[in-house]
Design a protein around this motif. Structure first.
Motif, mmCIF file in Angstrom:
data_model
loop_
_atom_site.group_PDB
_atom_site.id
_atom_site.type_symbol
_atom_site.label_atom_id
_atom_site.label_comp_id
_atom_site.label_asym_id
_atom_site.label_seq_id
_atom_site.Cartn_x
_atom_site.Cartn_y
_atom_site.Cartn_z
ATOM 1 N N SER A 12 0.835 -1.195 0.000
ATOM 2 C CA SER A 12 0.000 0.000 0.000
ATOM 3 C C SER A 12 0.874 1.250 0.000
ATOM 4 O O SER A 12 1.859 1.325 0.728
ATOM 5 C CB SER A 12 -0.892 0.008 1.238
ATOM 6 O OG SER A 12 -1.565 1.226 1.330
ATOM 7 N N ASN A 33 -2.178 -8.819 8.763
ATOM 8 C CA ASN A 33 -3.138 -8.283 7.796
ATOM 9 C C ASN A 33 -4.177 -7.404 8.473
ATOM 10 O O ASN A 33 -4.555 -6.356 7.944
ATOM 11 C CB ASN A 33 -3.821 -9.416 7.029
ATOM 12 C CG ASN A 33 -2.890 -10.107 6.074
ATOM 13 O OD1 ASN A 33 -1.907 -9.543 5.621
ATOM 14 N ND2 ASN A 33 -3.188 -11.353 5.765
ATOM 15 N N GLU A 36 -2.525 -4.116 9.426
ATOM 16 C CA GLU A 36 -2.251 -3.338 8.225
ATOM 17 C C GLU A 36 -3.522 -2.635 7.749
ATOM 18 O O GLU A 36 -3.512 -1.434 7.457
ATOM 19 C CB GLU A 36 -1.714 -4.236 7.115
ATOM 20 C CG GLU A 36 -1.376 -3.497 5.845
ATOM 21 C CD GLU A 36 -0.813 -4.399 4.767
ATOM 22 O OE1 GLU A 36 -0.559 -3.887 3.667
ATOM 23 O OE2 GLU A 36 -0.637 -5.614 5.007
ATOM 24 N N LYS A 37 -4.633 -3.354 7.719
ATOM 25 C CA LYS A 37 -5.903 -2.753 7.293
ATOM 26 C C LYS A 37 -6.356 -1.677 8.270
ATOM 27 O O LYS A 37 -6.839 -0.619 7.859
ATOM 28 C CB LYS A 37 -6.977 -3.830 7.159
ATOM 29 C CG LYS A 37 -6.748 -4.743 5.978
ATOM 30 C CD LYS A 37 -7.760 -5.856 5.929
ATOM 31 C CE LYS A 37 -7.419 -6.842 4.826
ATOM 32 N NZ LYS A 37 -8.286 -8.015 4.844
ATOM 33 N N GLU A 38 -6.216 -1.937 9.558
ATOM 34 C CA GLU A 38 -6.614 -0.946 10.559
ATOM 35 C C GLU A 38 -5.742 0.304 10.474
ATOM 36 O O GLU A 38 -6.230 1.424 10.661
ATOM 37 C CB GLU A 38 -6.532 -1.539 11.963
ATOM 38 C CG GLU A 38 -7.661 -2.474 12.293
ATOM 39 C CD GLU A 38 -9.013 -1.780 12.241
ATOM 40 O OE1 GLU A 38 -9.175 -0.711 12.854
ATOM 41 O OE2 GLU A 38 -9.911 -2.321 11.569
ATOM 42 N N ASN A 41 -7.110 2.168 7.387
ATOM 43 C CA ASN A 41 -8.474 2.678 7.582
ATOM 44 C C ASN A 41 -8.560 3.763 8.648
ATOM 45 O O ASN A 41 -9.359 4.689 8.531
ATOM 46 C CB ASN A 41 -9.426 1.535 7.922
ATOM 47 C CG ASN A 41 -9.615 0.577 6.776
ATOM 48 O OD1 ASN A 41 -9.433 0.934 5.614
ATOM 49 N ND2 ASN A 41 -9.964 -0.651 7.089
#
Length: 52
Positions: A12, A33, A36-38, A41
């Protein structure tokens, strides 16, 4: 780095190298994962990622 993210194009552009260094310290791929998403976001800084 290569073992965790073999496709460098999948990285990203929203998080920086310091974030990835912290994420790579997480051994469990599913946890990594999730964080990473948190991070993306919630727009976490590296300090916030470390605290979480």
């Amino acid at each position: 780095m290569y073992l965790s993210y073999p496709n460098c194009q999948a990285l990203s552009g929203e998080i920086n190298w310091s974030h990835y260094c912290e994420l790579l310290a997480i051994g469990d791929e599913s946890k990594r994962n999730f964080y990473e998403k948190e991070t993306i976001n919630s727009n976490w800084y590296v300090r916030e990622l470390k605290r979480q």
